[in-house]
Design a protein around this motif. Structure first.
Motif, mmCIF file in Angstrom:
data_model
loop_
_atom_site.group_PDB
_atom_site.id
_atom_site.type_symbol
_atom_site.label_atom_id
_atom_site.label_comp_id
_atom_site.label_asym_id
_atom_site.label_seq_id
_atom_site.Cartn_x
_atom_site.Cartn_y
_atom_site.Cartn_z
ATOM 1 N N LEU A 113 0.822 -1.206 0.000
ATOM 2 C CA LEU A 113 0.000 0.000 0.000
ATOM 3 C C LEU A 113 0.858 1.260 0.000
ATOM 4 C CD1 LEU A 113 -2.701 -1.079 2.617
ATOM 5 C CD2 LEU A 113 -2.814 -1.250 0.131
ATOM 6 N N VAL A 114 2.075 1.143 0.496
ATOM 7 C CA VAL A 114 2.983 2.294 0.582
ATOM 8 C C VAL A 114 3.778 2.403 -0.714
ATOM 9 C CG1 VAL A 114 4.936 3.295 1.815
ATOM 10 C CG2 VAL A 114 3.158 2.084 3.077
ATOM 11 N N THR A 115 3.714 3.546 -1.350
ATOM 12 C CA THR A 115 4.438 3.771 -2.600
ATOM 13 C C THR A 115 5.726 4.539 -2.357
ATOM 14 O OG1 THR A 115 3.377 5.897 -3.070
ATOM 15 C CG2 THR A 115 2.200 3.902 -3.772
ATOM 16 N N ALA A 116 6.557 4.585 -3.400
ATOM 17 C CA ALA A 116 7.795 5.366 -3.311
ATOM 18 C C ALA A 116 7.484 6.849 -3.112
ATOM 19 C CB ALA A 116 8.625 5.151 -4.576
ATOM 20 N N GLN A 117 6.385 7.311 -3.703
ATOM 21 C CA GLN A 117 5.995 8.710 -3.525
ATOM 22 C C GLN A 117 5.625 9.000 -2.073
ATOM 23 O OE1 GLN A 117 6.031 11.305 -5.823
ATOM 24 N NE2 GLN A 117 7.201 9.811 -7.011
ATOM 25 N N ASP A 118 4.978 8.028 -1.416
ATOM 26 C CA ASP A 118 4.647 8.210 -0.003
ATOM 27 C C ASP A 118 5.909 8.401 0.834
ATOM 28 O OD1 ASP A 118 1.931 7.888 -0.531
ATOM 29 O OD2 ASP A 118 2.031 5.716 -0.270
ATOM 30 N N GLN A 119 6.917 7.594 0.552
ATOM 31 C CA GLN A 119 8.165 7.717 1.298
ATOM 32 C C GLN A 119 8.797 9.096 1.118
ATOM 33 O OE1 GLN A 119 9.472 3.394 -0.099
ATOM 34 N NE2 GLN A 119 11.012 4.290 1.223
ATOM 35 N N LEU A 120 8.842 9.555 -0.127
ATOM 36 C CA LEU A 120 9.457 10.854 -0.398
ATOM 37 C C LEU A 120 8.624 11.981 0.192
ATOM 38 C CD1 LEU A 120 10.574 10.293 -4.103
ATOM 39 C CD2 LEU A 120 12.027 10.323 -2.076
ATOM 40 N N LEU A 121 7.295 11.841 0.138
ATOM 41 C CA LEU A 121 6.425 12.890 0.629
ATOM 42 C C LEU A 121 6.563 13.097 2.128
ATOM 43 C CD1 LEU A 121 4.044 14.851 -0.033
ATOM 44 C CD2 LEU A 121 2.505 12.952 0.507
ATOM 45 N N LEU A 122 6.640 11.994 2.873
ATOM 46 C CA LEU A 122 6.617 12.077 4.335
ATOM 47 C C LEU A 122 8.003 12.047 4.966
ATOM 48 C CD1 LEU A 122 3.633 9.651 4.828
ATOM 49 C CD2 LEU A 122 3.598 12.082 5.347
#
Length: 558
Positions: A284-293
């Protein structure tokens, strides 16, 4: 004379269909006995019967007759419980919230962004006086907190600890497993109350601090359930709310403080990806989520070089920032594991040797970094075992070190075992007599990961609460027991110590979860303890005066 016709049996409910078991539908929309017993949401999806008409009937005018299709009314989920819900008295609610202080998973930034604790204090822990969304979050918190509560409303009559950090009860009591059995009905009833309130308020539909935190807690409770939903609807909603509310991001005051949003976010995102890796479900966690948060992180090679150069000058800020980078890459690798090796799509294709070799290379780098991180923890704490309390509200060095050490060990172990099991599965499908070279390398990594998992558990205080990790710990316990069986019961003192650590952790988790009702769990613990006892017995010296142990036995006892 009319011919009697046997009434058509109602269709099976969705949970029974998924599990392929016999369903006994009940009249009036009541849940079936199996769903009622297991606490599942008993819903039935209507399936159209018969073949569709090849040539639809045309009206006399010759024009297609446009009609509105009938609306299929799906019954609302039934959240009934087989046991009455404990009374939500202010004293009981306060007790559950006190227990949550010792559960690291409740320190999530989503929950910290709410004011649930101050709101409860303002109404003297009377949940019914809270606004709707806060009331749902309070109910979810109480249901989650009941997994470690020792209140009479949860455990009933019988032995119980005197406090959440009762050293005597948690170290020597034979009643740990019975506590999990006794609390099961009350915990299920509290969870059902939280689900009812969440459904009524519609927390999935509206992004807010409280709703996002409630979805997060409901997903955590699903992970402790017998069969978690493969779709993880609450986790999906929690991630969606998280993205909508990403404006929470604030620059940390100091990079190693527990309030640092980046470090905490990547820790919880890593845990979520490890759940996907364990269950072979789409992350459910994307690479964009990691970069965003969390922001970008340097590559593994840079982290490894930094740690090697700084080991002569250990510093807590180095530990904190390095662990954050490490967990960032664990999250990325766990996602790649599902997408390229263990997921449903790669399982339908021949195993990619490139993906396997690349993953083995990543594991080798991760293990090298893990070794340096744990050396840094030992240098900062002087002794490897930290004593209670384990409250994560402060910034003490020992608490930071414990958090970093356990997270690092848990992350590495969480990606190794699913990888090894997949290669094992592929070899079994191919019916190869000898394991492949890649599987032998993966087995070597699994041996190291099992050792680090046990080491990570020994870093944390003896009394800790992590029922959500049950499936991971149980999987490693089964693997370690299999390895001991293959060795013919002849294992080293270090291996016996790791077995003992995993067995003790299963019993501690059994304080929170209904583990003792499953015969296979009790048998697994007995099997592991049998290997440990045989190893201890073999370490006795030949009887000269009958009172000495050799050095290996002494180290195992320690």
């Amino acid at each position: 004379m009319e011919t009697w016709k046997r009434p058509r049996k109602p269709p099976a409910c969705d949970p029974c269909k998924v599990r392929r078991v016999l369903c006994h539908p009940q009249p009036g929309g009541a849940p079936c006995p199996r769903c009622l017993e297991k606490g599942f949401i008993c819903t039935t999806t209507a399936v159209p019967r018969g073949r569709p008409r090849k040539h639809p009937v045309q009206p006399a005018s010759g024009r297609p007759h446009q009609t509105t299709p009938p609306l299929v009314l799906h019954p609302l989920p039934n959240f009934a419980s087989s046991a009455p819900c404990p009374e939500l008295s202010p004293e009981f609610v306060a007790h559950c919230f006190e227990g949550l202080t010792f559960n690291a998973l409740y320190q999530h930034p989503l929950i910290m962004a709410t004011s649930i604790r101050s709101e409860l204090h303002a109404v003297s822990f009377q949940i019914n006086l809270l606004p709707p969304q806060s009331r749902v979050l309070a109910l979810c918190s109480v249901a989650f907190g009941s997994l470690c509560a020792f209140h009479e409303s949860v455990l009933g009559d019988g032995p119980r600890p005197d406090s959440f950090l009762d050293p005597v009860f948690f170290s020597s009591s034979p009643d740990l497993l019975s506590c999990g059995v006794r609390r099961a009905a009350a915990c299920q009833a509290l969870r059902s109350e939280a689900l009812k309130a969440a459904w009524k308020v519609g927390i999935i539909l509206l992004a807010s601090h409280e709703n996002a935190a409630s979805c997060y807690l409901l997903d955590l409770m699903d992970q402790t359930h017998e069969i978690a939903s493969a779709g993880r609807p609450w986790a999906t909603a929690y991630i969606a709310h998280m993205r909508s509310l990403a404006v929470w991001r604030t620059p940390p005051e100091v990079p190693w403080a527990p309030s640092s949003s980046g470090f905490l976010w990547i820790a919880y995102l890593m845990c979520d990806c490890l759940i996907s890796a364990r269950s072979r479900t789409p992350p459910l966690v994307t690479a964009q989520d990691q970069l965003l948060l969390c922001g970008p992180e340097p590559p593994l090679e840079t982290l490894l070089a930094t740690l090697e150069q700084s080991m002569n000058n250990p510093d807590v800020s180095l530990l904190w920032t390095s662990t954050k980078t490490y967990m960032f890459h664990i999250t990325t690798i766990a996602r790649e594991l599902v997408e390229k090796i263990t997921g449903d799509v790669p399982r339908d294709r021949p195993l990619s040797q490139i993906a396997v070799l690349s993953f083995l290379e990543s594991l080798s780098k991760i293990y090298s970094i893990l070794t340096l991180l744990l050396d840094l923890v030992d240098a900062l704490t002087a002794v490897p075992v930290i004593s209670p309390p384990a409250v994560l509200d402060g910034a003490q060095i020992d608490v930071l070190a414990v958090t970093a050490a356990f997270g690092a060990c848990f992350g590495f172990s969480g990606i190794v075992l699913p990888f090894y099991r997949e290669l094992q599965h592929r070899d079994a499908e191919a019916r190869e007599g000898a394991p492949t070279r890649e599987r032998l390398q993966a087995h070597h990594m699994a041996v190291l990961a099992a050792r680090e998992m046990a080491r990570g558990i020994r870093y944390v205080p003896k009394i800790h609460y992590s029922p959500v990790h049950w499936e991971t710990i149980r999987s490693w316990a089964e693997w370690a027991a299999e390895e001991a069986d293959l060795a013919g019961g002849t294992i080293s003192p270090e291996e016996a110590r790791d077995l003992e650590t995993l067995a003790d952790e299963l019993k501690l988790l059994g304080y929170s979860l209904d583990a003792a009702s499953a015969p296979e769990t009790v048998a697994l613990i007995a099997r592991m303890e049998g290997h440990v006892n045989r190893t201890i017995a073999s370490l006795f010296l030949p009887p000269d005066d009958g009172s000495h142990l050799n050095e290996g036995a002494v180290s195992l006892q320690k």
